[in-house]
Design a protein around this motif. Structure first.
Motif, PDB file in Angstrom:
ATOM      1  N   CYS A 511      29.754  49.156  72.306  1.00 37.42           N
ATOM      2  CA  CYS A 511      30.098  47.657  71.272  1.00 37.42           C
ATOM      3  C   CYS A 511      28.385  47.458  70.188  1.00 37.42           C
ATOM      4  O   CYS A 511      27.172  47.409  70.885  1.00 37.42           O
ATOM      5  CB  CYS A 511      30.641  46.486  71.235  1.00 37.42           C
ATOM      6  SG  CYS A 511      29.948  45.707  72.782  1.00 37.42           S
ATOM      7  N   LYS A 512      28.759  46.710  69.326  1.00 36.18           N
ATOM      8  CA  LYS A 512      27.675  46.507  69.111  1.00 36.18           C
ATOM      9  C   LYS A 512      27.377  44.765  68.874  1.00 36.18           C
ATOM     10  O   LYS A 512      28.232  43.775  68.817  1.00 36.18           O
ATOM     11  CB  LYS A 512      27.009  46.649  67.553  1.00 36.18           C
ATOM     12  CG  LYS A 512      26.724  45.692  66.524  1.00 36.18           C
ATOM     13  CD  LYS A 512      24.711  46.244  66.430  1.00 36.18           C
ATOM     14  CE  LYS A 512      24.106  45.333  65.668  1.00 36.18           C
ATOM     15  NZ  LYS A 512      22.639  46.708  66.156  1.00 36.18           N
ATOM     16  N   PRO A 513      26.141  44.688  69.944  1.00 38.69           N
ATOM     17  CA  PRO A 513      25.756  42.913  70.430  1.00 38.69           C
ATOM     18  C   PRO A 513      25.270  42.065  69.313  1.00 38.69           C
ATOM     19  O   PRO A 513      24.211  42.952  68.053  1.00 38.69           O
ATOM     20  CB  PRO A 513      25.140  42.714  71.608  1.00 38.69           C
ATOM     21  CG  PRO A 513      24.383  44.290  71.889  1.00 38.69           C
ATOM     22  CD  PRO A 513      25.391  45.318  70.815  1.00 38.69           C
ATOM     23  N   ARG A 514      25.533  40.556  69.536  1.00 33.85           N
ATOM     24  CA  ARG A 514      24.502  39.677  68.344  1.00 33.85           C
ATOM     25  C   ARG A 514      23.907  38.734  68.899  1.00 33.85           C
ATOM     26  O   ARG A 514      24.628  38.389  69.962  1.00 33.85           O
ATOM     27  CB  ARG A 514      25.638  39.525  67.525  1.00 33.85           C
ATOM     28  CG  ARG A 514      26.409  40.047  66.205  1.00 33.85           C
ATOM     29  CD  ARG A 514      26.837  39.875  64.952  1.00 33.85           C
ATOM     30  NE  ARG A 514      27.844  38.599  65.695  1.00 33.85           N
ATOM     31  CZ  ARG A 514      29.399  39.123  65.690  1.00 33.85           C
ATOM     32  NH1 ARG A 514      29.766  40.484  65.110  1.00 33.85           N
ATOM     33  NH2 ARG A 514      29.865  37.693  65.672  1.00 33.85           N
ATOM     34  N   ILE A 515      22.745  38.274  68.655  1.00 31.39           N
ATOM     35  CA  ILE A 515      21.917  37.089  68.899  1.00 31.39           C
ATOM     36  C   ILE A 515      21.574  36.299  68.383  1.00 31.39           C
ATOM     37  O   ILE A 515      21.002  36.680  67.188  1.00 31.39           O
ATOM     38  CB  ILE A 515      21.213  38.173  70.090  1.00 31.39           C
ATOM     39  CG1 ILE A 515      20.120  36.561  70.685  1.00 31.39           C
ATOM     40  CG2 ILE A 515      20.424  38.880  69.519  1.00 31.39           C
ATOM     41  CD1 ILE A 515      18.698  37.340  71.142  1.00 31.39           C
ATOM     42  N   LYS A 516      21.824  35.292  68.069  1.00 32.48           N
ATOM     43  CA  LYS A 516      20.967  34.164  67.411  1.00 32.48           C
ATOM     44  C   LYS A 516      20.265  32.748  67.470  1.00 32.48           C
ATOM     45  O   LYS A 516      21.540  32.704  69.028  1.00 32.48           O
ATOM     46  CB  LYS A 516      22.479  33.600  66.449  1.00 32.48           C
ATOM     47  CG  LYS A 516      22.360  32.699  65.121  1.00 32.48           C
ATOM     48  CD  LYS A 516      23.285  32.249  64.666  1.00 32.48           C
ATOM     49  CE  LYS A 516      23.364  30.648  63.202  1.00 32.48           C
ATOM     50  NZ  LYS A 516      22.580  31.870  62.254  1.00 32.48           N
ATOM     51  N   ALA A 517      19.630  32.512  67.593  1.00 30.57           N
ATOM     52  CA  ALA A 517      18.533  31.123  68.035  1.00 30.57           C
ATOM     53  C   ALA A 517      19.600  30.416  67.477  1.00 30.57           C
ATOM     54  O   ALA A 517      19.541  29.540  65.865  1.00 30.57           O
ATOM     55  CB  ALA A 517      17.262  30.931  67.104  1.00 30.57           C
ATOM     56  N   VAL A 518      19.631  29.648  68.598  1.00 31.65           N
ATOM     57  CA  VAL A 518      20.997  27.962  68.111  1.00 31.65           C
ATOM     58  C   VAL A 518      19.486  26.978  68.573  1.00 31.65           C
ATOM     59  O   VAL A 518      20.096  25.530  67.821  1.00 31.65           O
ATOM     60  CB  VAL A 518      22.305  28.121  68.393  1.00 31.65           C
ATOM     61  CG1 VAL A 518      22.844  29.146  68.443  1.00 31.65           C
ATOM     62  CG2 VAL A 518      21.487  28.305  70.144  1.00 31.65           C
ATOM     63  N   HIS A 519      18.949  26.484  68.702  1.00 33.32           N
ATOM     64  CA  HIS A 519      18.352  25.348  69.473  1.00 33.32           C
ATOM     65  C   HIS A 519      17.084  25.735  70.133  1.00 33.32           C
ATOM     66  O   HIS A 519      15.981  26.886  69.917  1.00 33.32           O
ATOM     67  CB  HIS A 519      18.692  24.726  70.772  1.00 33.32           C
ATOM     68  CG  HIS A 519      20.466  23.919  70.723  1.00 33.32           C
ATOM     69  ND1 HIS A 519      20.732  23.531  69.099  1.00 33.32           N
ATOM     70  CD2 HIS A 519      21.954  24.792  71.404  1.00 33.32           C
ATOM     71  CE1 HIS A 519      22.159  23.154  69.917  1.00 33.32           C
ATOM     72  NE2 HIS A 519      22.446  23.975  70.579  1.00 33.32           N
ATOM     73  N   MET A 520      16.231  24.618  69.583  1.00 35.01           N
ATOM     74  CA  MET A 520      14.559  24.619  70.394  1.00 35.01           C
ATOM     75  C   MET A 520      14.656  23.457  71.417  1.00 35.01           C
ATOM     76  O   MET A 520      14.472  22.237  70.391  1.00 35.01           O
ATOM     77  CB  MET A 520      13.863  24.931  69.168  1.00 35.01           C
ATOM     78  CG  MET A 520      12.597  24.821  70.063  1.00 35.01           C
ATOM     79  SD  MET A 520      11.065  24.822  68.955  1.00 35.01           S
ATOM     80  CE  MET A 520      11.146  26.028  67.907  1.00 35.01           C
ATOM     81  N   GLU A 521      14.766  24.257  73.108  1.00 33.18           N
ATOM     82  CA  GLU A 521      14.888  22.519  73.007  1.00 33.18           C
ATOM     83  C   GLU A 521      14.120  22.745  74.633  1.00 33.18           C
ATOM     84  O   GLU A 521      13.548  23.698  74.851  1.00 33.18           O
ATOM     85  CB  GLU A 521      16.039  22.427  74.001  1.00 33.18           C
ATOM     86  CG  GLU A 521      17.394  21.806  72.581  1.00 33.18           C
ATOM     87  CD  GLU A 521      18.264  22.047  73.387  1.00 33.18           C
ATOM     88  OE1 GLU A 521      18.691  22.136  74.942  1.00 33.18           O
ATOM     89  OE2 GLU A 521      19.946  21.637  72.708  1.00 33.18           O
ATOM     90  N   ALA A 522      14.242  21.254  75.341  1.00 31.19           N
ATOM     91  CA  ALA A 522      12.931  21.517  76.628  1.00 31.19           C
ATOM     92  C   ALA A 522      13.483  22.610  77.820  1.00 31.19           C
ATOM     93  O   ALA A 522      15.389  22.510  77.798  1.00 31.19           O
ATOM     94  CB  ALA A 522      12.963  20.120  77.221  1.00 31.19           C
TER      95      ALA A 522
END
Length: 628
Positions: A511-522
């Motif tokens: 399949c075609k995976p998807r990735i998305k940055a959602v936070h910048m946290e500790a």
């Protein structure tokens, strides 16, 4: 933790004071040892023990003063926020490493810029404007305190040459007094101070813990620790331990190990990629991008994370390329409050860490991690500052080639999807990191009108022009530009030393995976729980003798070791950790001896350990003691 030896004058004073000690004659103190001696002396001026906590702003202010600092109220507020309840000795050391003593030359240079008549004085009106409008702005009360100093003020003018002399004399005398007190009191010198101990006895470098068995028996431990003039005899006179346990693990040199990470045949697999970065905060905490991954159907996946190899100027040092990286994969479940830990990238092939396995359809959290053993605050400050902007023969500002190269690196880091353009979403991660605020749609529209864009996204040239405009807005003053650079992990020489950019690759067979940055946290909270879970699943566990509710778990991977402490009791406990007898090791705390407080019914990461030199064998030997 990064050390700060302080000014050359202070360093020389401390070395001369110690020149008569037997230990120094055999082995001169390093700058790091002198720094920690400074920390200890200052802390003991306020407290009787390193296990006492700073519980107020006033205590923090006094302790910093006794360490030769002169903090403003803004500096105090930076470390003592409304959420702060207490600071321990380790926190104090970190603060001292950040708040470097100002040299006389630096003070004079700063004031001389305002000396319009070049006569060694500044008008009170000019001084007030400078201190309240520029740099780390002072309050009205703080400015009045400076202007009202009788010895350095007269006829509406501030004699900054006298002030600098008074400032340095007072600071050095304060430090000298605390050091003399520590040197004169043998009981204080022997006392164990939180994460570091003074007077560690010299050891014969030849004896070492035997490589087996993996866990030493209690009687073996007592025999080993009682040999000669070891730290056991010193510690036993200063701290009562209820019980102790120890672990020893011998690890081979990495260059002699066969890689366990094997890349599958990826010819027909579909790929998704995203970049990100680990950033060091002022308090030494690491923050990073965090991601969500969508897997549409059950498939075998191959996930990797590695440091991002930026385009470098020839001969420019790239310290972040040796930083370890890992990726924890957790699955979201509607019927569970916490995501479920599925796996993490523990297998390594050179700088690449990866995992191969099958995952079902769904949404997954991808939490990057680094042990912190190699991503640390700089030890030595950079003295020469790189030039960011210049003026041509017509007086027009332009960015220097070195600064443009650095901006190009930053562009690569914040271009998370790697398409050569910066979207509003990507730009906002950058803005949150450098200014703490997001750019809204209206401001982004203005940005598109004034700077080069493609497909509604900012180009590399547009990113350069944006920073040139910022320089022009400040009439060439690079102060704001330096704020951006420091936030992104660059030092005064434009070296990336306090950040580690990385790249994540996800390959799926079906399949075609998807990735998305959602936070910048500790890198804490959810990550801490994931690390603890992974260690608990496969660790060597040792129960404290007589205290079955206190368990130390130690887990060795190919290139690092992690230990966690599990406290099943209803009371908090303090555990003393001693790594002094480890060989060729470095831990994320930066110190061989420290103490941790473990809350009731909780599990915490105690330390990560890695080899100093991967080409040589390394031996982890650690003693955990329950403090009474």
């Amino acid at each position: 933790m990064a050390s700060n030896p302080g000014s050359d004058t202070a360093l020389g004073t401390q070395k001369s004071m110690l020149s008569g000690s037997p230990r120094t004659k055999k082995l001169p103190l390093t700058e790091q040892e002198i720094f920690y001696m400074n920390c200890r002396a200052a802390y003991l001026t306020i407290f009787k023990s390193s296990l006492e906590n700073i519980i107020s702003k006033d205590q923090l202010y006094l302790a910093l003063q006794h360490a030769g600092r002169n903090p403003s109220q803004k500096t105090i507020n930076k470390y003592w926020t409304p959420q702060t309840a207490k600071l321990n000795f380790d926190d104090f050391c970190i603060i001292l490493s950040k708040e470097k003593p100002t040299s006389k030359a630096e003070l004079l240079k700063s004031f001389k810029q305002l000396d319009v008549n070049d006569d060694g004085s500044i008008l009170h009106s000019d001084l007030h404007k400078y201190l309240t409008k520029r740099g780390e702005k002072m309050t009205q009360e703080e400015v009045n305190a400076v202007i009202n100093l009788a010895d350095v003020n007269a006829n509406g003018k501030f004699d900054y040459i006298k002030f600098c002399k008074l400032y340095m004399t007072t600071s050095e005398q304060c430090l000298k007094t605390t050091l003399e007190r520590l040197e004169a009191d043998s009981k204080l010198r022997r006392q164990q101070f939180g994460s570091h101990m003074e007077g560690s006895p010299e050891r014969d470098p030849s004896p070492a813990p035997k490589p087996s068995p993996r866990i030493i028996r209690k009687d073996d431990q007592e025999t080993f620790l009682s040999k000669g003039d070891s730290s056991h005899s010193l510690l036993s006179t200063t701290r009562k331990f209820k019980t102790s346990i120890s672990f020893t693990i011998t690890m081979s040199a990495n260059s002699n190990q066969d890689s366990k990470l094997t890349e599958p045949n990826l010819k027909d697999w579909q790929c998704a990629q995203s970049k990100g970065c680990f950033f060091l905060e002022e308090d030494g905490e690491v923050i990073s991008h965090q991601y969500k991954m969508h897997v549409p159907q059950r498939s075998v996946l191959y996930l990797t994370i590695r440091p991002l190899n930026l385009s470098q100027i020839e001969g420019k040092h790239s310290p972040w390329l040796s930083v370890d990286t890992a990726l924890y994969i957790l699955k979201e479940n509607e019927d569970q409050a916490e995501p479920q830990l599925m796996c993490f990238t523990e297998l390594q092939n050179r700088e690449v860490f990866g995992w191969t396995g099958e995952l079902g359809p769904g949404i997954y959290w991808l939490i990057p991690s680094t042990t912190g053993c190699r991503l640390k605050k700089e030890i030595k400050p950079v003295t020469e500052e790189a030039q960011l902007v210049c003026r041509d023969e017509t007086g027009e500002l332009f960015l220097t080639s070195e600064f443009r190269s650095t901006l190009s690196e930053i562009f690569e880091v914040i271009d998370l999807d790697g398409n050569g353009l910066i979207s509003l979403e990507e730009y906002n991660f950058f803005e949150l990191r450098t200014s703490g605020e997001k750019c809204d749609e209206d401001a982004w529209a203005v940005c598109r009108e004034n700077f080069d864009t493609k497909k509604n996204e900012l180009t590399r040239q547009g990113f350069m022009d944006l920073h040139l405009m910022e320089a022009n807005d400040r009439e060439g003053d690079p102060l704001d530009l330096w704020v951006t650079l420091h936030s992104m992990g660059y030092n005064k020489a434009l070296q990336l030393t306090e950040a580690c950019p990385f790249v994540i690759n996800i390959y799926a067979e079906r399949c075609k995976p998807r990735i998305k940055a959602v936070h910048m946290e500790a890198c804490s909270g959810q990550l801490e729980r994931a690390i603890c879970r992974s260690v608990l699943d496969r660790s060597d566990a040792k129960v404290m003798d007589g205290y079955e509710n206190i368990i130390v778990h130690t887990c060795s991977y190919d290139t690092w070791i992690t230990s966690i402490i599990e406290n099943k009791s209803d009371d908090k406990v303090i555990i003393h950790i001693n790594n002094e007898l480890s060989k060729n090791c470095v831990n994320n705390r930066g110190l061989n001896i420290f103490a941790v407080e473990v809350a009731p019914r909780s599990t915490m990461v105690c330390q990560h350990v890695m080899p100093l030199d991967e080409r040589q064998e390394w031996i982890y030997y650690c003693v955990y003691s329950l403090i009474s």
